[in-house]
Design a protein around this motif. Structure first.
Motif, short mmCIF file in Angstrom:
data_model
loop_
_atom_site.label_atom_id
_atom_site.label_comp_id
_atom_site.label_asym_id
_atom_site.label_seq_id
_atom_site.Cartn_x
_atom_site.Cartn_y
_atom_site.Cartn_z
N ALA A 178 0.82 -1.21 0.00
CA ALA A 178 0.00 0.00 0.00
C ALA A 178 0.85 1.26 0.00
N THR A 179 2.08 1.17 0.52
CA THR A 179 3.00 2.30 0.40
C THR A 179 3.76 2.17 -0.92
N ASP A 180 4.76 2.98 -1.12
CA ASP A 180 5.46 3.02 -2.40
C ASP A 180 6.64 2.06 -2.43
N ILE A 181 7.04 1.68 -3.64
CA ILE A 181 8.29 0.96 -3.85
C ILE A 181 9.17 1.84 -4.73
N THR A 182 10.40 2.05 -4.30
CA THR A 182 11.32 2.91 -5.04
C THR A 182 12.60 2.16 -5.37
N THR A 183 13.25 2.59 -6.44
CA THR A 183 14.59 2.11 -6.76
C THR A 183 15.45 3.34 -7.05
N GLN A 184 16.61 3.39 -6.42
CA GLN A 184 17.52 4.50 -6.67
C GLN A 184 18.19 4.38 -8.03
N PRO A 435 8.44 3.59 4.07
CA PRO A 435 7.72 3.42 5.34
C PRO A 435 6.36 4.12 5.33
N LYS A 436 6.23 5.17 4.52
CA LYS A 436 4.95 5.86 4.41
C LYS A 436 4.88 6.57 3.07
N ASN A 437 3.67 6.95 2.70
CA ASN A 437 3.46 7.64 1.43
C ASN A 437 3.77 9.13 1.57
N LEU A 438 4.24 9.70 0.48
CA LEU A 438 4.40 11.15 0.45
C LEU A 438 3.02 11.81 0.37
N PRO A 439 2.83 12.99 0.95
CA PRO A 439 1.55 13.69 0.81
C PRO A 439 1.31 14.09 -0.63
N GLU A 440 0.06 14.31 -0.96
CA GLU A 440 -0.32 14.61 -2.33
C GLU A 440 0.37 15.88 -2.86
N THR A 441 0.62 16.82 -2.00
CA THR A 441 1.28 18.06 -2.43
C THR A 441 2.70 17.81 -2.94
N ASP A 442 3.29 16.69 -2.53
CA ASP A 442 4.65 16.36 -2.97
C ASP A 442 4.65 15.43 -4.18
#
Length: 455
Positions: A178-184, A435-442
């Motif tokens: 439900a949170t994001d998955i990122t790759t650098q 660990p958590k989602n960024l707010p919509e403004t970001d």
């Protein structure tokens, strides 16, 4: 009289256009959790014992797993292949192979498929399972399956699919954390007809699925997927940002795509980032509507559900994610078969055929999608002459600590050009679960450019 007839016809057309495709009956839904899993797969194994019973998936981490490392240790490390398929014995296994697999075995004498014991490792959070069971008898789709009811959020929409469109919606709305998955450093490799290997992109990527973010109150509840990438290399595309956002009602609210080019220094809408537009940053070997195996609106093809079938598909590819690095992932013009793992699974077979009057690079695609779900599978694509054009394989692992299947690496073969594209290889940092989602403004395109392009 003529005015009255015209009104009746118009009213009938309006009713047809607003038609909703109903969910299964409550009696049919009772099979979920009994003879079927909560997400609609056949719970029992096959009669030969080569596909086991589903017992809840892989939820236990092996002893050598290091949390928050970006990598997932192989819980099946040390297993040996049950048998090997190559060009000499492929005919004996033809009913379990796709046309793309057969083509690889026939074309490359050194290519083979090692078949390992089947593990039905897919597992999901309890909240997703409960929402999926609820959806089976309540979730509806709009006319021509261009939309799904917003009330379906939080679970797979059609656990007991009745047609190909519902299977494809299940693929589109598959569960991922439900949170994001990122790759650098998400690296994409292109291998040409001479076996030359080139890194065509090195990108920071972020993917989120708001369809499952029920506690994120600032999100548009109709948003189902948002993914963006910022190129770090090669130099000619460094700083370029691409963003895609899809919605539940793809008719009323089509895909919103954005592009930022450092040379122009402004964010622009990119409506062309859909259907059969080639993804330029990836060497043009894959199309926008086949990102994640399928992506976008289902209006150019008819999707026919052929049924379930036992097939050898890429599964539990931990070695390919962690151990095989860089150029060692390839041998000549194909993937290094020693890095791959194939298992026998039941899949949904869906044939998509181009509608009359529509245009697309393909005339037909045949999808093989794991019945346990969440993206594991492959497809064959054919041109207008019926010739095999491309084949795609989505390599899946189970993130056992997150209770989610994950498909981060995808392989596409272009048989017409004898080229290979590997997407999602991680050069450094691994696959990080936020660990958590960024707010919509970001998460606006402008905010992303301002934040990510200065890293």
């Amino acid at each position: 009289m003529k005015t009255k007839i015209t009104f009746v016809i118009a009213a009938s057309l309006a009713a047809l256009c607003s038609q909703a495709y109903a969910a299964v009956s409550a009696d049919e839904a009772k099979a979920l959790g009994t003879t079927l899993t909560e997400f609609g797969a056949i719970k029992a194994g096959n009669k030969e014992g080569t596909i086991p019973e589903y017992t809840g998936g892989q939820t236990k981490a092996p002893a050598d797993f290091k949390p928050n490392s970006g990598y997932w240790a192989d819980p099946f490390k040390g297993e040996k292949p049950l048998y090997r398929i190559d060009g000499k014995n492929a005919a004996q296994h033809a009913d379990k192979l796709s046309e793309s697999q057969k083509h690889l075995l026939k074309t490359y004498p050194d290519y083979y498929i090692d078949v390992y014991p089947t593990h039905r490792s897919a597992a999901y959070p309890d909240s997703v399972l409960k929402a999926t069971v609820r959806n089976a008898s309540t979730c509806t789709a709009g006319k021509d399956y261009f939309s799904v009811d917003v009330a379906c959020r939080g679970g797979i929409p059609f656990a007991i699919p009745k047609n190909g469109y519902e299977v494809m919606w299940n693929l589109t709305l598959r569960y991922s954390v439900a949170t994001d998955i990122t790759t650098q450093h998400g690296v994409s490799w292109l291998v040409d007809a001479n076996g030359n290997k080139t890194v065509v992109s090195d990108q920071f990527t972020r993917t989120e699925r708001p369809y499952y973010q029920l506690d994120q109150k600032d999100r548009d509840p109709n948003m189902i997927l948002r993914t963006y990438s910022v190129a770090k290399a090669p130099a000619r595309i460094s700083g370029q940002m691409t963003m895609l956002t899809d919605y539940l009602d793809m008719d009323a609210k089509p895909r919103r795509a954005y592009n930022y080019s450092p040379g122009q220094r402004r964010v622009k809408l990119a409506p062309e980032f859909a259907y059969d537009t080639p993804v330029a940053q990836l060497g043009g070997v894959t199309l926008f509507d086949e990102l994640f195996l399928f992506s976008g609106k289902m209006d150019r093809f008819d999707f026919k559900l052929v049924g379930r079938k036992e097939m050898l598909i890429p599964y539990n590819n931990y070695k390919f994610y962690d151990e095989c690095k860089g150029a060692q992932q390839f041998t000549g013009q194909h993937l290094n078969p020693a890095c791959e793992r194939w298992e026998l699974h039941r899949v949904w077979v869906v044939e998509s055929t181009l509608k009359p009057g529509q245009r697309h690079a393909y005339a037909k695609r045949t999808y093989f999608i794991d019945e346990d779900g969440s993206g594991a599978g492959m497809f064959d694509a054919f041109d207008k002459n019926g010739e095999l054009y491309r084949g795609m394989f989505q390599k899946t692992i189970q993130l056992y600590d997150q209770q989610t299947p994950y498909s981060g690496k995808t392989v596409t073969y272009d048989f017409s050009k004898r080229m290979l594209l590997l997407i999602g290889d991680v050069a450094d940092g691994g696959y990080m679960v936020s660990p958590k989602n960024l707010p919509e403004t970001d998460m606006s395109a402008e905010a992303i450019v301002g934040r990510e392009t200065v890293r």
